[in-house]
Design a protein around this motif. Structure first.
Motif, PDB file in Angstrom:
ATOM      1  N   HIS A   1      -6.123  14.161  16.287  1.00  0.00           N
ATOM      2  CA  HIS A   1      -7.441  14.506  16.829  1.00  0.00           C
ATOM      3  C   HIS A   1      -7.356  14.762  18.341  1.00  0.00           C
ATOM      4  CE1 HIS A   1     -11.791  14.678  16.981  1.00  0.00           C
ATOM      5  NE2 HIS A   1     -11.729  13.902  18.051  1.00  0.00           N
TER       6      HIS A   1
ATOM      7  N   ASN B   1      -5.814   6.894  30.004  1.00  0.00           N
ATOM      8  CA  ASN B   1      -6.297   5.855  29.083  1.00  0.00           C
ATOM      9  C   ASN B   1      -6.153   6.290  27.630  1.00  0.00           C
ATOM     10  OD1 ASN B   1      -6.959   4.171  31.211  1.00  0.00           O
ATOM     11  ND2 ASN B   1      -9.071   4.911  31.342  1.00  0.00           N
ATOM     12  N   GLN B   2      -6.427   7.580  27.369  1.00  0.00           N
ATOM     13  CA  GLN B   2      -6.324   8.023  25.978  1.00  0.00           C
ATOM     14  C   GLN B   2      -4.869   8.020  25.502  1.00  0.00           C
ATOM     15  OE1 GLN B   2      -7.353  12.159  24.182  1.00  0.00           O
ATOM     16  NE2 GLN B   2      -9.089  10.810  23.892  1.00  0.00           N
TER      17      GLN B   2
ATOM     18  N   ALA C   1      -4.204   4.594  24.659  1.00  0.00           N
ATOM     19  CA  ALA C   1      -4.940   4.260  23.432  1.00  0.00           C
ATOM     20  C   ALA C   1      -4.146   4.727  22.212  1.00  0.00           C
ATOM     21  CB  ALA C   1      -6.329   4.903  23.459  1.00  0.00           C
TER      22      ALA C   1
ATOM     23  N   LEU D   1      -1.456   2.349  21.519  1.00  0.00           N
ATOM     24  CA  LEU D   1      -1.956   1.127  20.881  1.00  0.00           C
ATOM     25  C   LEU D   1      -2.298   1.385  19.417  1.00  0.00           C
ATOM     26  CD1 LEU D   1      -2.770  -1.781  21.185  1.00  0.00           C
ATOM     27  CD2 LEU D   1      -4.752  -1.067  22.509  1.00  0.00           C
ATOM     28  N   ASP D   2      -2.689   2.614  19.107  1.00  0.00           N
ATOM     29  CA  ASP D   2      -3.019   2.979  17.730  1.00  0.00           C
ATOM     30  C   ASP D   2      -1.752   3.267  16.900  1.00  0.00           C
ATOM     31  OD1 ASP D   2      -5.024   3.669  15.691  1.00  0.00           O
ATOM     32  OD2 ASP D   2      -4.276   5.716  15.911  1.00  0.00           O
TER      33      ASP D   2
ATOM     34  N   GLN E   1      -3.385  -3.332  34.222  1.00  0.00           N
ATOM     35  CA  GLN E   1      -4.811  -3.569  33.939  1.00  0.00           C
ATOM     36  C   GLN E   1      -5.560  -3.928  35.215  1.00  0.00           C
ATOM     37  OE1 GLN E   1      -5.971  -6.411  30.952  1.00  0.00           O
ATOM     38  NE2 GLN E   1      -4.761  -5.451  29.345  1.00  0.00           N
TER      39      GLN E   1
ATOM     40  N   LEU F   1     -12.513   9.504  20.860  1.00  0.00           N
ATOM     41  CA  LEU F   1     -11.804   9.199  19.620  1.00  0.00           C
ATOM     42  C   LEU F   1     -12.655   8.425  18.621  1.00  0.00           C
ATOM     43  CD1 LEU F   1      -8.374   8.074  21.170  1.00  0.00           C
ATOM     44  CD2 LEU F   1      -8.988  10.340  20.319  1.00  0.00           C
TER      45      LEU F   1
ATOM     46  N   ASN G   1      -5.716  -2.837  16.086  1.00  0.00           N
ATOM     47  CA  ASN G   1      -5.142  -2.025  17.161  1.00  0.00           C
ATOM     48  C   ASN G   1      -5.985  -0.786  17.442  1.00  0.00           C
ATOM     49  OD1 ASN G   1      -3.012  -3.810  17.461  1.00  0.00           O
ATOM     50  ND2 ASN G   1      -1.694  -2.702  16.034  1.00  0.00           N
ATOM     51  N   GLN G   2      -6.514  -0.166  16.385  1.00  0.00           N
ATOM     52  CA  GLN G   2      -7.320   1.031  16.617  1.00  0.00           C
ATOM     53  C   GLN G   2      -8.627   0.704  17.330  1.00  0.00           C
ATOM     54  OE1 GLN G   2      -9.259   3.894  13.531  1.00  0.00           O
ATOM     55  NE2 GLN G   2      -7.307   4.738  14.175  1.00  0.00           N
TER      56      GLN G   2
ATOM     57  N   HIS H   1      -9.010  -1.661  19.509  1.00  0.00           N
ATOM     58  CA  HIS H   1      -8.690  -1.849  20.930  1.00  0.00           C
ATOM     59  C   HIS H   1      -8.260  -0.532  21.581  1.00  0.00           C
ATOM     60  CE1 HIS H   1      -9.419  -6.124  21.096  1.00  0.00           C
ATOM     61  NE2 HIS H   1      -8.983  -6.163  19.852  1.00  0.00           N
ATOM     62  N   ALA H   2      -7.717   0.386  20.778  1.00  0.00           N
ATOM     63  CA  ALA H   2      -7.405   1.723  21.296  1.00  0.00           C
ATOM     64  C   ALA H   2      -8.699   2.438  21.700  1.00  0.00           C
ATOM     65  CB  ALA H   2      -6.635   2.537  20.255  1.00  0.00           C
ATOM     66  N   ILE H   3      -9.730   2.311  20.873  1.00  0.00           N
ATOM     67  CA  ILE H   3     -11.033   2.906  21.201  1.00  0.00           C
ATOM     68  C   ILE H   3     -11.567   2.291  22.498  1.00  0.00           C
ATOM     69  CG2 ILE H   3     -13.457   3.119  20.456  1.00  0.00           C
ATOM     70  CD1 ILE H   3     -11.493   4.892  18.841  1.00  0.00           C
TER      71      ILE H   3
ATOM     72  N   LEU I   1      -9.849   1.194  24.934  1.00  0.00           N
ATOM     73  CA  LEU I   1      -9.068   1.734  26.047  1.00  0.00           C
ATOM     74  C   LEU I   1      -9.451   3.192  26.308  1.00  0.00           C
ATOM     75  CD1 LEU I   1      -6.844   1.314  28.075  1.00  0.00           C
ATOM     76  CD2 LEU I   1      -5.180   1.372  26.226  1.00  0.00           C
ATOM     77  N   ASP I   2      -9.890   3.901  25.276  1.00  0.00           N
ATOM     78  CA  ASP I   2     -10.308   5.299  25.411  1.00  0.00           C
ATOM     79  C   ASP I   2     -11.733   5.411  25.961  1.00  0.00           C
ATOM     80  OD1 ASP I   2      -9.769   8.159  24.937  1.00  0.00           O
ATOM     81  OD2 ASP I   2     -11.363   7.998  23.443  1.00  0.00           O
ATOM     82  N   THR I   3     -12.390   4.277  26.111  1.00  0.00           N
ATOM     83  CA  THR I   3     -13.747   4.213  26.668  1.00  0.00           C
ATOM     84  C   THR I   3     -13.650   4.353  28.184  1.00  0.00           C
ATOM     85  OG1 THR I   3     -14.441   2.820  24.839  1.00  0.00           O
ATOM     86  CG2 THR I   3     -15.735   2.620  26.876  1.00  0.00           C
TER      87      THR I   3
ATOM     88  N   PRO J   1     -12.480   1.956  31.004  1.00  0.00           N
ATOM     89  CA  PRO J   1     -11.904   1.325  29.809  1.00  0.00           C
ATOM     90  C   PRO J   1     -12.284  -0.147  29.679  1.00  0.00           C
ATOM     91  CG  PRO J   1     -10.236   1.597  31.516  1.00  0.00           C
ATOM     92  CD  PRO J   1     -11.453   2.321  32.006  1.00  0.00           C
TER      93      PRO J   1
ATOM     94  N   PHE K   1     -10.985  -3.769  28.416  1.00  0.00           N
ATOM     95  CA  PHE K   1      -9.800  -4.547  28.069  1.00  0.00           C
ATOM     96  C   PHE K   1     -10.257  -5.867  27.484  1.00  0.00           C
ATOM     97  CE2 PHE K   1      -8.235  -1.916  31.629  1.00  0.00           C
ATOM     98  CZ  PHE K   1      -7.146  -1.331  31.010  1.00  0.00           C
TER      99      PHE K   1
END
Lengths: 378, 378
Positions: A220, A254-255, A258, A261-262, A275, B217, B254-255, B257-259, B261-263, B266, B268
């Motif tokens: 994506h 960051n993405q 991310a 992490l995914d 961080q 994401l 993990n996903q 927390h990936a979201i 981080l994509d915020t 971000p 944490f």
């Protein structure tokens, strides 16, 4: 030309991606899943220096990397070398064709500690290809050279150009091209913060492979997010719109993390210091009531910060006050900034305690030029 | 019934999501963007206890939370209370209708430290709604009660049920329902590892809002990833397929927390200890040559680990050896496990140094039942 030995010495810069490259569609050819954009840093403090020597007298190729006799990094080095020779062999100049058959001796070194986790492969392969091109008089083949450097290390194709550079994932051949020259945005500064206590993590080749295989979000990102970001970033650079540039840079960093992490098992490249730097930058921008500083992180904990010249004394003073523990002229390297009293800013930022010493040192750079020949006669 | 005062005391469990809830499509109604699945933990060690008293003599509603006179958490508490009263007022029993007009006094407490970052709002609102339902004799309205608890705190709708619970984002009303009872998988164990030195972070209401507004994401996760995962997780639970259950649990944590981080900026929620726990679990599974342990993290650094009874002595011994610094019967709470010699495992794991003491204590639970009335006469 009777003396049948030729030698050339060149330096090449490192580059920092602001739209990240992560994931390949072709591992062997090193074709990336998406376009990326990078900024080439000046070579005042960080560069790779490579001397290449060719002679019909040599009986084998040899390479010395950072003072160690090496195998030439195996397949990728051999790929680069044989592709440059192929290009030389197809030249219309008889002398170039002849030289393409001679063996080569390479001596290459990075003047920055590779153990600090600063990517050395991009400047390394860019320098190798550029230096060989000097020997074989292939300087005019810029596109081919970018493609050849790519075969050594993907992001090396960007280090062949100065300024602001875009790497196209679907060009033929797959190469990088400049968006703007270094002089386009003279106010832009870059701080490379080398973080203490970095622990070994998964290498980027293995990491990218694992992300491509397991992340449910990478596709994506590649198909629906990066395309717009590339255009927006290009505009931000062309318009020298720092706020836009900074926001996209931070969001894309960051993405990328991310996506890491995914990945399964997850990849952690940032640590608690990374961080803390991110949080400091956002809080700093908040008290400045505007986006004055941007961060980006590659596959490691070191931070790369962008800001404009007008902000550097104030931000550097805060950054040093929070993270530094050595004298400021040891903490900053390259273009050591003048510092101001950070007390008021630091009081507003209320940084976490125990951050002192978490950054070893910080290199201050401008946007810089591509590789250059530094032969005394060059 | 002459004595016009009624009182009821109930306890409610916490629940741990294995497919995460993050993001609302309706903030006021608390409608989630996607389905989630959780496991209800037994109330041997952790629970919320609530006493509700109603009387026509009371002149106002009152609430005491964890020994502090409160405003009842403002809007959400009032929403819950008034919705329960509405339901009571529509009853066909005259006594229930009458009681719905009386004022209520609530005393509620968590027997686990809320400062430890263990979500208390889910058990808290589940307990409030369940206790009021006892007073008003609304126990049979299970669906409505789940929907009412949701108005207090989204995930509270899951704590009204024991065992394995699915919260549907598009049901009418929006409620949770059990997938399987607690007894379905009696071997399953849960370790709640309370991490030291947690720092304050963005609350989940604000965090979700920020993710929904800025993550590029999240929509893809909601529309294209979670749907399959919900079905796969449901099957893994019904088949008691631990490996599948564990893999999806880790990937979804993990996903989420990936979201985060994509915020932008971000979010944490995990810290360096959380990372170390993740890495330990993957390495442990590697040396066990099978997936024996899973981790999941909510909006904070505490780890929740799942494993089966047969693995608990071995894993708990390793975990304690790496992260514990207090005597083992203080480190483990709840169902304190027998320990074995972890030397060989720890030697294979080569954990990072300096992790000792990074976990304060660890609560060991089984899968448990929903809320229950604990009135002596109940």
């Amino acid at each position: 030309m009777d003396c049948k030995i030729r030698s050339s010495t060149c330096i090449a810069p490192i580059n920092i991606a602001v739209i990240k490259y992560w994931g390949k569609s072709d591992e062997e050819q090193i074709i990336p899943l998406n376009d990326s954009i990078s900024i080439t840093l000046d070579t005042d403090y960080m560069f790779t220096k490579t001397t290449a020597t060719i002679s019909p007298e040599f009986t084998q190729d040899s390479i010395v990397l950072n003072n160690e006799q090496g195998s030439g990094d195996g397949v990728r080095f051999q790929n680069c070398l044989s592709e440059v020779r192929k290009l030389a062999a197809s030249s219309k100049h008889a002398s170039t064709v002849e030289k393409s058959t001679w063996k080569v001796a390479i001596v290459s070194e990075n003047n920055f500690p590779t153990k600090a986790g600063l990517a050395s492969s991009a400047s390394g392969y860019a320098c190798l290809v550029f230096t060989l091109a000097q020997l074989y008089e292939l300087e005019s083949h810029q596109s081919e050279l970018s493609a050849l450097a790519r075969r050594g290390s993907g992001s090396a194709c960007r280090s062949l150009f100065g300024g602001f550079v875009r790497w196209f994932h679907d060009s033929q051949p797959c190469i990088a091209r400049p968006i703007a020259e270094a002089e386009h945005w003279p106010e832009l500064r870059c701080l490379v913060a080398v973080v203490s206590n970095t622990s070994k993590s998964v290498g980027s080749t293995e990491g990218m492979r694992r992300s491509a295989e397991t992340s449910k979000l990478l596709e994506h990102r590649v198909k629906h997010v990066v395309r717009d970001r590339i255009e927006d970033m290009k505009m931000a650079i062309l318009e020298k719109n720092f706020v836009k540039f900074a926001e996209i840079t931070m969001q894309d960093s960051n993405q990328f993390h991310a996506i890491c992490l995914d990945t399964y098992p997850p990849l952690f490249y940032m640590n608690s210091t990374s961080q803390a730097i991110i949080q400091l930058v956002h809080r700093y921008n908040q008290i400045r009531q505007s986006v004055k500083v941007a961060y980006t992180f590659d596959a490691g904990p070191n931070a790369v910060l962008f800001l404009e010249q007008g902000e550097i004394s104030r931000f550097a003073s805060v950054f040093y006050s929070v993270f530094g523990s050595t004298p400021h002229d040891k903490f900053f390297r390259g273009k050591v900034p003048d510092l101001v009293d950070p007390t008021e800013d630091v009081a507003s930022l209320v940084p976490e305690k125990a951050l002192k010493g978490q950054v070893q040192y910080t290199i201050v750079c401008n946007v810089g030029q591509g590789p250059k020949n530094i032969d005394p006669t060059g």
